[in-house]
Design an enzyme around this catalytic site. Sequence first.
Site, short mmCIF file in Angstrom:
data_model
loop_
_atom_site.label_atom_id
_atom_site.label_comp_id
_atom_site.label_asym_id
_atom_site.label_seq_id
_atom_site.Cartn_x
_atom_site.Cartn_y
_atom_site.Cartn_z
N GLY A 117 -9.20 -47.32 3.01
CA GLY A 117 -10.48 -48.03 3.04
C GLY A 117 -11.10 -48.16 1.66
N ARG A 118 -10.64 -47.32 0.75
CA ARG A 118 -11.17 -47.40 -0.62
C ARG A 118 -10.13 -46.97 -1.65
NH1 ARG A 118 -15.32 -42.28 -1.00
NH2 ARG A 118 -14.27 -40.96 0.50
N LYS A 140 -8.72 -44.47 -6.25
CA LYS A 140 -9.59 -44.19 -5.10
C LYS A 140 -11.02 -44.53 -5.49
CE LYS A 140 -10.96 -40.46 -1.95
NZ LYS A 140 -10.61 -39.09 -1.51
N ARG A 203 -5.14 -40.94 -8.58
CA ARG A 203 -4.37 -39.82 -8.03
C ARG A 203 -2.87 -40.11 -8.15
NH1 ARG A 203 -6.90 -38.90 -2.08
NH2 ARG A 203 -6.10 -40.97 -1.58
N ASP A 279 -5.01 -38.13 9.57
CA ASP A 279 -4.88 -39.13 8.51
C ASP A 279 -5.02 -38.50 7.12
OD1 ASP A 279 -7.59 -38.99 9.79
OD2 ASP A 279 -8.18 -40.03 7.97
P1 AMP Z 1 -11.71 -39.37 4.81
O1 AMP Z 1 -11.84 -38.50 6.02
O2 AMP Z 1 -12.75 -39.16 3.78
O3 AMP Z 1 -10.34 -39.22 4.20
O4 AMP Z 1 -11.89 -40.90 5.25
C1 AMP Z 1 -11.48 -41.41 6.51
C2 AMP Z 1 -11.27 -42.90 6.45
O5 AMP Z 1 -12.47 -43.57 6.03
C3 AMP Z 1 -10.19 -43.36 5.49
O6 AMP Z 1 -9.52 -44.43 6.10
C4 AMP Z 1 -10.96 -43.80 4.27
O7 AMP Z 1 -10.26 -44.76 3.53
C5 AMP Z 1 -12.21 -44.37 4.89
N1 AMP Z 1 -13.37 -44.31 3.98
C6 AMP Z 1 -14.04 -43.22 3.60
N2 AMP Z 1 -15.06 -43.53 2.78
C7 AMP Z 1 -15.02 -44.87 2.62
C8 AMP Z 1 -15.81 -45.83 1.88
N3 AMP Z 1 -16.84 -45.46 1.13
N4 AMP Z 1 -15.47 -47.13 1.98
C9 AMP Z 1 -14.45 -47.53 2.73
N5 AMP Z 1 -13.68 -46.69 3.44
C10 AMP Z 1 -13.95 -45.38 3.40
MG MG Z 2 -8.64 -39.55 4.12
#
Ligand code: AMP
Ligand code: MG
Length: 516
Positions: A117-118, A140, A203, A279
Amino acid sequence: MQPDHSFEHPNRSLLMNSPDLPFNARSGLAELALGSRFGQLPPAFYTPLSPSPLPSPYLVCASEATAGLIGLDANELYTEEFLRLFSGNAVHPDSRPLAAVYSGHQFGVWAGQLGDGRAILLGEVRADREPLGTLELQLKGSGKTPYSRMGDGRAVLRSSIREFLCSEAMAGLGIPTSRALCVIGSDLRVMRETPETTAVVTRMAQSFVRFGSFEHWFYHQQPKALKTLADYVLEQSYPELLDARRPYQALLGEVTRRTAELIAQWQAAGFMHGVLNTDNMSILGITLDYGPFGFMEAYDPAHICNHTDQQGRYSYRMQPRIGEWNCYALGQAMVSLIGDVDDVHEALSVYQPTFETRMASLWQAKLGLQSHSHGDDQLVARLLEILARNHVDFPLFFRRLSDVKREDSGSDAPLRDLFLDRPALDAWLAEYRQRLGQEHSDDTARKQNMDRVNPKYVLRNYLAQVAIDKAQQKDFSEVERLLTLLQRPYDEQPEHDEYAQLPPEWAAGIEVSCSS
Ligand code: AMP
Ligand code: MG
């Protein structure tokens, strides 16, 4: 003698359209030969897209050690070109950037499609050392992708510095992890609880494939894609398993084994990941996706480092069970590939014994014991019980324990200072000394060995916070200092003694939570 940098991968077919990835030790950015085997997977696996530009980027910090892993000359880290490439403002001519799709279980619940997502994968480069093979580079916080859902695609400076420092600290501890090359900041602001400035972390890992990448195709009922992914992972990351009698079962078994080994190492280091969703679980068994992580300070097995994890699903004591749960989720996704449920169970059954064996040997090393003896499990259990009851600082206790003398309790004072119930410590130390006596333990040798496994320096939340507060004022010196310190956590570094003390009182008020 010139090292041989010719590239030999067991499956060259996947490299057909990539540059030959020559790697000269010590090279410049222009020579970074970015191939992308991931980018040769079918189109459904990812979306090609460029990073979003980051306004007026500046270097916050870079890890020369990480740069060294891909033979990148340290001087390159401080150039304009480096800033452009790793802020996402320019794309290397060999790079075909993309965002990958995956799904996952979040907090035990099927969350459906997630994906980068980012994050944006720039491609892979040849590592400078043989066992590393190739390393993928990923940005990231580099803007929205088709998988951003409600997110803004950005990461704030605070969480980027935390990811950067912790990746390098884990590497310093010797725990498998993705690495961090740099943090590049910007005055661009995004809204979190308050407006915060953003940054991009670069990363590096051999692969960013997650358990959730497999679950994605299983839950979307696409067995062909699932097989393609499994073949890709086998060829890219586990070529030694290609000759196994049942390669997919062997893959699940090996991922399970590595996961159990990894989590044992986390427990021994007092590391808590904070968001052990499927994930965030690496198919390589490395620590991935640093968010609201924490290191154990006042020992409490129920400690929850992630402020949003109210149930404590990812607390310290739950991590080993969650690691196994996640392997089961992967196993479930692989049933059709493996073909037989019993074979899946057989592969997963390595988790418990691997974890227990590794855990026992890590405790043994932390206590400076040369062998495992009947009763050691109780010795550890009784220790953890008094540490918890006295809220004893986990890293300080183990570091100071190496000063205990086998025959002489005269040097126990620094350890006793950590306890309210000192008779309880004395009773435990008596038992410990008896155990040391049994194996004729040598005080000097034991101290040396213990100091190699019990770090003097860990990334305490407050240390990261001090560095972040300064960085938000554009003073990056403390990030730099912590980086250098944490890359050698077992060394005395007496000039930095103040970084190896109990946390100040205000540290108790620090809260870290999911995705920022
Ligand atoms: P995480 O648990 O932080 O690894 O994030 C879970 C999901 O949310 C992953 O698919 C990330 O890419 C997405 N995600 C987290 N923060 C953001 C953001 N600010 N913008 C877009 N996607 C995000
Ligand atoms: Mg993640």
